[in-house]
Design a protein around this motif. Structure first.
Motif, mmCIF file in Angstrom:
data_model
loop_
_atom_site.group_PDB
_atom_site.id
_atom_site.type_symbol
_atom_site.label_atom_id
_atom_site.label_comp_id
_atom_site.label_asym_id
_atom_site.label_seq_id
_atom_site.Cartn_x
_atom_site.Cartn_y
_atom_site.Cartn_z
ATOM 1 N N HIS A 20 0.810 -1.210 0.000
ATOM 2 C CA HIS A 20 0.000 0.000 0.000
ATOM 3 C C HIS A 20 0.848 1.268 0.000
ATOM 4 C CE1 HIS A 20 -3.826 -1.988 0.222
ATOM 5 N NE2 HIS A 20 -3.275 -2.823 1.079
ATOM 6 N N PHE A 21 2.154 1.106 0.119
ATOM 7 C CA PHE A 21 3.055 2.250 0.081
ATOM 8 C C PHE A 21 3.625 2.401 -1.319
ATOM 9 C CE2 PHE A 21 3.318 0.968 4.577
ATOM 10 C CZ PHE A 21 2.837 2.136 5.145
ATOM 11 N N SER A 22 3.810 3.633 -1.729
ATOM 12 C CA SER A 22 4.426 3.928 -3.026
ATOM 13 C C SER A 22 5.936 3.749 -2.960
ATOM 14 C CB SER A 22 4.085 5.349 -3.444
ATOM 15 O OG SER A 22 2.682 5.548 -3.417
ATOM 16 N N ALA A 23 6.487 3.795 -1.764
ATOM 17 C CA ALA A 23 7.908 3.559 -1.523
ATOM 18 C C ALA A 23 8.090 3.301 -0.038
ATOM 19 C CB ALA A 23 8.758 4.754 -1.952
ATOM 20 N N VAL A 24 9.135 2.560 0.294
ATOM 21 C CA VAL A 24 9.541 2.367 1.687
ATOM 22 C C VAL A 24 11.042 2.615 1.729
ATOM 23 C CG1 VAL A 24 9.722 0.776 3.638
ATOM 24 C CG2 VAL A 24 7.693 0.702 2.164
ATOM 25 N N GLY A 30 14.243 2.296 11.591
ATOM 26 C CA GLY A 30 13.302 1.371 10.960
ATOM 27 C C GLY A 30 13.121 1.720 9.501
ATOM 28 N N ALA A 31 11.955 2.264 9.181
ATOM 29 C CA ALA A 31 11.667 2.640 7.802
ATOM 30 C C ALA A 31 10.618 3.744 7.776
ATOM 31 C CB ALA A 31 11.173 1.435 7.006
ATOM 32 N N ILE A 32 10.519 4.402 6.631
ATOM 33 C CA ILE A 32 9.468 5.389 6.386
ATOM 34 C C ILE A 32 8.667 4.888 5.189
ATOM 35 C CG2 ILE A 32 8.908 7.754 5.657
ATOM 36 C CD1 ILE A 32 10.076 7.853 8.370
ATOM 37 N N GLY A 33 7.366 4.731 5.389
ATOM 38 C CA GLY A 33 6.480 4.385 4.289
ATOM 39 C C GLY A 33 5.962 5.667 3.668
ATOM 40 N N ILE A 34 5.944 5.713 2.354
ATOM 41 C CA ILE A 34 5.498 6.898 1.613
ATOM 42 C C ILE A 34 4.317 6.480 0.755
ATOM 43 C CG2 ILE A 34 6.138 8.583 -0.154
ATOM 44 C CD1 ILE A 34 9.121 8.017 0.783
ATOM 45 N N ARG A 35 3.224 7.197 0.878
ATOM 46 C CA ARG A 35 2.054 6.915 0.049
ATOM 47 C C ARG A 35 1.732 8.145 -0.781
ATOM 48 N NH1 ARG A 35 -3.536 7.123 0.789
ATOM 49 N NH2 ARG A 35 -3.289 7.774 2.949
ATOM 50 N N THR A 36 1.748 7.986 -2.095
ATOM 51 C CA THR A 36 1.429 9.075 -3.011
ATOM 52 C C THR A 36 0.197 8.691 -3.823
ATOM 53 O OG1 THR A 36 2.871 8.199 -4.746
ATOM 54 C CG2 THR A 36 3.846 9.798 -3.217
ATOM 55 N N GLU A 37 -0.492 9.733 -4.270
ATOM 56 C CA GLU A 37 -1.683 9.526 -5.091
ATOM 57 C C GLU A 37 -1.996 10.833 -5.801
ATOM 58 O OE1 GLU A 37 -6.336 8.786 -4.106
ATOM 59 O OE2 GLU A 37 -4.900 7.602 -2.963
ATOM 60 N N ALA A 38 -2.259 10.740 -7.085
ATOM 61 C CA ALA A 38 -2.681 11.887 -7.887
ATOM 62 C C ALA A 38 -1.741 13.090 -7.748
ATOM 63 C CB ALA A 38 -4.117 12.284 -7.534
ATOM 64 N N ALA A 56 10.473 3.114 -5.361
ATOM 65 C CA ALA A 56 9.376 4.051 -5.629
ATOM 66 C C ALA A 56 8.579 3.613 -6.850
ATOM 67 C CB ALA A 56 9.932 5.451 -5.836
ATOM 68 N N SER A 57 7.278 3.768 -6.743
ATOM 69 C CA SER A 57 6.396 3.370 -7.835
ATOM 70 C C SER A 57 6.068 4.530 -8.770
ATOM 71 C CB SER A 57 5.098 2.778 -7.280
ATOM 72 O OG SER A 57 4.411 3.754 -6.507
ATOM 73 N N ASP A 58 6.473 5.744 -8.408
ATOM 74 C CA ASP A 58 6.232 6.903 -9.272
ATOM 75 C C ASP A 58 7.262 7.987 -8.958
ATOM 76 O OD1 ASP A 58 5.121 8.745 -7.150
ATOM 77 O OD2 ASP A 58 3.501 7.277 -7.112
ATOM 78 N N ALA A 59 7.283 9.012 -9.788
ATOM 79 C CA ALA A 59 8.296 10.066 -9.656
ATOM 80 C C ALA A 59 8.177 10.817 -8.329
ATOM 81 C CB ALA A 59 8.195 11.041 -10.830
ATOM 82 N N LEU A 60 6.961 11.069 -7.868
ATOM 83 C CA LEU A 60 6.800 11.783 -6.607
ATOM 84 C C LEU A 60 7.271 10.930 -5.434
ATOM 85 C CD1 LEU A 60 5.974 14.177 -4.912
ATOM 86 C CD2 LEU A 60 3.602 13.336 -5.007
ATOM 87 N N ALA A 64 10.120 11.984 -2.807
ATOM 88 C CA ALA A 64 9.920 11.930 -1.356
ATOM 89 C C ALA A 64 10.967 11.025 -0.707
ATOM 90 C CB ALA A 64 8.509 11.454 -1.037
ATOM 91 N N ALA A 65 11.246 9.879 -1.320
ATOM 92 C CA ALA A 65 12.251 8.962 -0.782
ATOM 93 C C ALA A 65 13.624 9.629 -0.737
ATOM 94 C CB ALA A 65 12.290 7.683 -1.629
ATOM 95 N N GLN A 66 13.970 10.360 -1.786
ATOM 96 C CA GLN A 66 15.251 11.070 -1.802
ATOM 97 C C GLN A 66 15.307 12.115 -0.697
ATOM 98 O OE1 GLN A 66 15.460 12.566 -5.824
ATOM 99 N NE2 GLN A 66 16.230 10.632 -6.639
ATOM 100 N N GLN A 67 14.188 12.805 -0.458
ATOM 101 C CA GLN A 67 14.176 13.821 0.589
ATOM 102 C C GLN A 67 14.279 13.202 1.972
ATOM 103 O OE1 GLN A 67 11.398 17.091 0.177
ATOM 104 N NE2 GLN A 67 11.727 17.192 -2.032
ATOM 105 N N VAL A 68 13.638 12.061 2.192
ATOM 106 C CA VAL A 68 13.790 11.363 3.474
ATOM 107 C C VAL A 68 15.262 10.998 3.677
ATOM 108 C CG1 VAL A 68 13.273 9.219 4.717
ATOM 109 C CG2 VAL A 68 11.418 10.508 3.617
ATOM 110 N N SER A 69 15.894 10.459 2.656
ATOM 111 C CA SER A 69 17.315 10.091 2.757
ATOM 112 C C SER A 69 18.195 11.309 3.017
ATOM 113 C CB SER A 69 17.766 9.379 1.479
ATOM 114 O OG SER A 69 17.092 8.151 1.350
#
Length: 176
Positions: A20-24, A30-38, A56-60, A64-69
């Motif tokens: 259900h996450f677009s990226a982890v 631990g981890a950060i789950g990222i959920r994007t939509e539209a 990541a499943s999409d560009a956003l 977001a994953a790059q910014q978390v890192s």
């Protein structure tokens, strides 16, 4: 931060489903789950170490994953993401006040309450309802007598309090 209207599904034992996450993104606690939509970030979630990274499943989600890192590498990093317009007008008022707290500083729930013209308990509820931790740094709000709760959790040795301690130490806050 799971609420009854949260679309993330749980399986036996309350485990979130990673799909259900677009990226982890793996992080030291631990981890950060990222959920994007539209084209908007809909949620950032603190996840225990049992979650594995997910591309990541999409560009956003990639952005977001790059910014978390980048935040993990440099605590002064400031997030710049399109956040979904979730929450009430009051929550947004509290979240704007929280977003203005500089790295390395902590305000109490009471201090934030004075800034927004409310009560400490209401500020705590708004902090716990934050869909975008890290981007809106609710970890920078603490109780008058100690670290306080985090993400609607206040177990002194629980996962979320350990996350809050790590984030504050990462940002140079000691003694909480």
């Amino acid at each position: 931060m799971m609420s009854s209207d949260n679309p993330l599904k749980r399986v036996a034992g309350g485990q979130l489903l990673a799909q259900h996450f677009s990226a982890v993104v793996a992080v030291p606690f631990g981890a950060i789950g990222i959920r994007t939509e539209a084209g908007l970030v809909h949620e950032l979630v603190y996840l225990p170490p049992s979650f594995h990274e997910k591309d990541a499943s999409d560009a956003l989600a990639e952005r977001a994953a790059q910014q978390v890192s980048r935040y993990v590498e440099q605590p002064d990093f400031r997030f710049d993401l399109p956040l979904a317009p979730l929450g009430t007008a009051f929550q947004h008022k509290v979240w704007r006040a929280i977003a203005a707290i500089p790295r390395g500083q902590v305000l109490t729930y009471g201090q934030v309450a004075k800034l927004v013209g409310s009560a400490p308990r209401a500020v705590g509820q708004a902090c716990g309802a934050n869909w975008f931790p890290l981007a809106i740094p609710c970890h920078r709000v603490a109780a008058a007598g100690g670290i306080g709760g985090f993400s609607h959790h206040d177990d002194e040795d629980g996962f979320h309090i350990r996350v809050k301690r790590w984030l504050l130490q990462h940002e140079g806050v000691v003694g909480l």
